[in-house]
Design a protein around this motif. Structure first.
Motif, PDB file in Angstrom:
ATOM      1  N   LEU A   1      58.410 140.039  49.061  1.00 41.12           N
ATOM      2  CA  LEU A   1      56.968 140.313  49.053  1.00 41.12           C
ATOM      3  C   LEU A   1      56.199 138.996  49.100  1.00 41.12           C
ATOM      4  O   LEU A   1      56.345 138.162  48.203  1.00 41.12           O
ATOM      5  N   ARG A   2      55.381 138.846  50.137  1.00 44.44           N
ATOM      6  CA  ARG A   2      54.622 137.608  50.294  1.00 44.44           C
ATOM      7  C   ARG A   2      53.140 137.904  50.465  1.00 44.44           C
ATOM      8  O   ARG A   2      52.670 138.144  51.572  1.00 44.44           O
ATOM      9  N   PRO A   3      52.410 137.890  49.374  1.00 41.36           N
ATOM     10  CA  PRO A   3      50.986 138.194  49.469  1.00 41.36           C
ATOM     11  C   PRO A   3      50.186 137.020  50.025  1.00 41.36           C
ATOM     12  O   PRO A   3      50.450 135.875  49.673  1.00 41.36           O
TER      13      PRO A   3
ATOM     14  N   GLY B   1      59.523 138.091  59.840  1.00 41.77           N
ATOM     15  CA  GLY B   1      58.794 137.946  58.587  1.00 41.77           C
ATOM     16  C   GLY B   1      58.698 136.494  58.138  1.00 41.77           C
ATOM     17  O   GLY B   1      57.710 136.083  57.531  1.00 41.77           O
ATOM     18  N   ASP B   2      59.727 135.726  58.438  1.00 42.27           N
ATOM     19  CA  ASP B   2      59.704 134.295  58.119  1.00 42.27           C
ATOM     20  C   ASP B   2      58.534 133.649  58.854  1.00 42.27           C
ATOM     21  O   ASP B   2      57.738 132.906  58.277  1.00 42.27           O
ATOM     22  N   ILE B   3      58.424 133.970  60.131  1.00 41.04           N
ATOM     23  CA  ILE B   3      57.387 133.349  60.969  1.00 41.04           C
ATOM     24  C   ILE B   3      56.002 133.883  60.602  1.00 41.04           C
ATOM     25  O   ILE B   3      55.066 133.112  60.363  1.00 41.04           O
TER      26      ILE B   3
ATOM     27  N   SER C   1      54.919 135.271  57.918  1.00 44.90           N
ATOM     28  CA  SER C   1      54.414 134.968  56.572  1.00 44.90           C
ATOM     29  C   SER C   1      53.874 133.543  56.493  1.00 44.90           C
ATOM     30  O   SER C   1      52.932 133.279  55.754  1.00 44.90           O
ATOM     31  N   ASP C   2      54.434 132.611  57.249  1.00 46.71           N
ATOM     32  CA  ASP C   2      53.837 131.272  57.295  1.00 46.71           C
ATOM     33  C   ASP C   2      52.451 131.349  57.936  1.00 46.71           C
ATOM     34  O   ASP C   2      51.507 130.703  57.499  1.00 46.71           O
ATOM     35  N   GLU C   3      52.356 132.147  58.979  1.00 46.68           N
ATOM     36  CA  GLU C   3      51.066 132.277  59.663  1.00 46.68           C
ATOM     37  C   GLU C   3      50.034 132.914  58.723  1.00 46.68           C
ATOM     38  O   GLU C   3      48.916 132.420  58.585  1.00 46.68           O
TER      39      GLU C   3
HETATM   40 MG    MG Z   1      59.939 130.300  56.011  1.00 46.30          MG
END
Ligand code: MG
Ligand code: IPM
Length: 359
Positions: A106-108, A248-250, A252-254
């Motif tokens: 979970l990345r808010p 999701g890695d990409i 979530s950074d954005e």
């Molecule tokens: Mg990452």
């Protein structure tokens, strides 16, 4: 008195500095609410490589498994970049996720009104943004097999990674997304590349199927390239985004950068018995040891730990409120500095947040 065991894996670069501040905040909460947080420190990533030759020892993994939660700083740095993939610092993180069964990340990404100017996007585009990226964390392109680099008879090489998902892996992450959406604005965007990749075509079908149990939630689908574009065009359209590991890695950074600084965003990795909490940013070796890193992402990760692993909602809110208050009072670390605000170091930022909690 309730008691919780927390494995503290501060890692590399700015890891020890930011985790140090987060632990200070944890202690302040423990004192205020009479909760015993028993912390045990151990090495992970590059720090572990330097001492033991490998990024994750059996002892560290055992400690993590026997804890009630894991607090992680960051791993990696230029010093270990030349190493074989199998023993790079990042492997520790992947192994911890896999071994602890943490399939849901979970990345808010939430905008603080007072920081709306810190974003590189226009204020009117980002004001009010509140997105939860839910990244599948133990499958997909990161873990699929076959993988590796092999020599070909002609002396050249062939590199392979595989994007794999099974029905059950997609089902369980979809359920997490719908459950989380239920406590928010009840909208899920499932991100795939179903026009090209078969595995994500399955992803889409399974998500639609799971949605039958969640008719109160609005579901839409988006191709990952379009989603990347929509995130900067009109981020307010999103509530919960659920997607494959690498996507999701990409994304979530954005999403993180919409808020102005990646130094602000926490994360929770859930799904197993023991949850793991970490800032979404990396080890920032260029600013390590200078007392200028932003500890807020790690401090907010502690808040997520209290909420998700220990069901301590009030205590978690207290931390979030303290962070908001110090920002409102004008305290800023380097990465979020604005004109007329008080720029403080990592330690000082931790101190003012603790003072706010003690108030
Ligand atoms: Mg990452
Ligand atoms: C993250 C990081 C990690 C990942 C790295 C450090 C292995 O980028 O948590 O987003 O790719 O998952």
């Amino acid at each position: 008195m309730s008691k919780y065991k927390i494995a503290v894996l501060s890692g590399d670069g700015i890891g020890p500095e930011i985790v140090g501040e987060a632990v200070k905040v944890l202690r302040a909460i423990g004192k205020k609410y009479k909760i015993c947080f028993e912390t045990k420190d151990t090495l992970v990533g590059g720090a572990s490589i330097d001492k033991y030759g490998i990024p994750l020892t059996d002892e560290t993994l055992k400690l993590a498994k026997e804890s009630d939660a894991v607090l992680l700083g960051a791993v990696g740095g230029p010093k270990w970049e030349g190493l074989d993939y199998s023993i790079r610092p990042e492997r520790a993180l992947l192994a911890l996720r896999k071994e602890l069964g943490l399939f849901a990340n979970l990345r808010p990404a939430k905008i603080y009104p007072v920081l709306a100017d810190a974003s590189t996007l226009k204020k009117e585009v980002i004001e009010g943004v509140d997105i939860m990226v839910i990244r599948e964390l133990t499958g997909g392109l990161y873990f699929g097999t076959p993988k590796g680099v092999e020599k070909l008879p002609d002396g050249t090489e062939r590199g392979v990674n595989t994007m794999v998902y099974t029905t059950s892996e997609i089902e369980r992450i979809a359920r997490v997304a719908f459950d989380v959406a239920r406590k928010r604005r009840k909208k899920v965007t499932s991100v795939d590349k179903a026009n090209v990749l078969e595995t994500t075509e399955l992803w889409r079908r399974v998500v639609i199927n799971v949605h039958k149990d969640y008719q109160d939630i609005e579901l839409n689908h988006m191709y990952v390239d379009n989603c990347a574009m929509q995130l900067v065009r009109n981020p307010k359209q999103f509530d919960v985004i659920v997607t494959e590991n690498m996507f999701g890695d990409i994304l979530s950074d954005e999403a993180a950068m919409l808020t102005g600084s990646i130094g602000m965003l926490p994360s929770a990795s859930l799904g197993g018995k023991v949850g793991m909490y970490e800032p979404i940013h990396g080890s920032a070796p260029d600013i390590a040891g200078k007392d200028i890193a932003n500890p807020i992402a790690t401090i907010l990760s502690v808040a997520m730990m209290l909420k998700f692993s220990f069901n301590l909602g009030k205590e978690a809110d207290d931390i979030e409120k303290a962070v908001e208050n110090v920002l409102n009072k004008g305290f800023r670390t380097q990465d979020i500095k604005q004109e007329g605000m008080k720029v403080v170091g990592c330690r000082e930022m931790g101190n003012v947040i603790v003072e706010e909690i003690e108030r």
